[in-house]
Design an enzyme around this catalytic site. Sequence first.
Site, PDB file in Angstrom:
ATOM      1  N   LEU A 138      -1.967   5.121  -2.869  1.00  0.00           N
ATOM      2  CA  LEU A 138      -2.847   6.222  -2.481  1.00  0.00           C
ATOM      3  C   LEU A 138      -2.103   7.543  -2.594  1.00  0.00           C
ATOM      4  CD1 LEU A 138      -4.591   4.776   0.695  1.00  0.00           C
ATOM      5  CD2 LEU A 138      -5.631   5.191  -1.525  1.00  0.00           C
TER       6      LEU A 138
ATOM      7  N   LEU B  19       0.834  -1.199   0.000  1.00  0.00           N
ATOM      8  CA  LEU B  19       0.000   0.000   0.000  1.00  0.00           C
ATOM      9  C   LEU B  19       0.873   1.256   0.000  1.00  0.00           C
ATOM     10  CD1 LEU B  19      -2.553  -1.101   2.764  1.00  0.00           C
ATOM     11  CD2 LEU B  19      -2.725  -1.432   0.300  1.00  0.00           C
ATOM     12  N   PRO B  20       1.647   1.474  -1.055  1.00  0.00           N
ATOM     13  CA  PRO B  20       2.458   2.698  -1.089  1.00  0.00           C
ATOM     14  C   PRO B  20       1.550   3.920  -1.102  1.00  0.00           C
ATOM     15  CG  PRO B  20       2.510   1.589  -3.212  1.00  0.00           C
ATOM     16  CD  PRO B  20       1.772   0.688  -2.272  1.00  0.00           C
ATOM     17  N   HIS B  21       1.975   4.960  -0.408  1.00  0.00           N
ATOM     18  CA  HIS B  21       1.152   6.161  -0.337  1.00  0.00           C
ATOM     19  C   HIS B  21       2.024   7.386  -0.126  1.00  0.00           C
ATOM     20  CE1 HIS B  21       1.490   4.360   3.678  1.00  0.00           C
ATOM     21  NE2 HIS B  21       1.507   5.594   4.141  1.00  0.00           N
ATOM     22  N   ALA B  22       1.476   8.536  -0.539  1.00  0.00           N
ATOM     23  CA  ALA B  22       2.224   9.781  -0.420  1.00  0.00           C
ATOM     24  C   ALA B  22       1.270  10.962  -0.387  1.00  0.00           C
ATOM     25  CB  ALA B  22       3.185   9.921  -1.596  1.00  0.00           C
TER      26      ALA B  22
END
Length: 154
Positions: free
Chosen positions: A102, A64-67
């Site tokens: 996300l 779930l990479p997110h920034a």
Amino acid sequence: MNLSEILRPEAIKVVASASSKKRLLHDIGELAHGVYGYDSTLVIEALMERESLGPTGVGNGVALPHARLAEVTDMSAAFILLEKPVNFDAVDRQPVDVVMALFAPEAAGVEHLKALALVSRTLRSADLCNKLRANHDPATLYALLTQDQNTQAA
């Protein structure tokens, strides 16, 4: 919040393989640029910076990479299904093939957390992940991810 509110059907991609975690993050950046118009370089840099704090591979082949990004005005997401899993430094040391990225506005607080919780709950389902892995049609993947929103939102 429902996945259909943050994930566009065209933000789903099936990738034969990614040579590395970094290459996968580049694929995510390119997808975010193509679908949402975000600067792919800024997306990649933000995702890599977040990964440097700790890997976002949550286990069972899911990441779930997110920034947070200045150019993002509303929560948005991109989904990539890898036909060949890639090492993502996941907590269980298993390679990753189901990836939901996300993107949040810089000032997003609780909305970012709600979106992360929603995606985490959704992809925690082994049954759903098995169905995703068995389908390589983006339209089918979108339908699987956004079906039964009342159950997932609970």
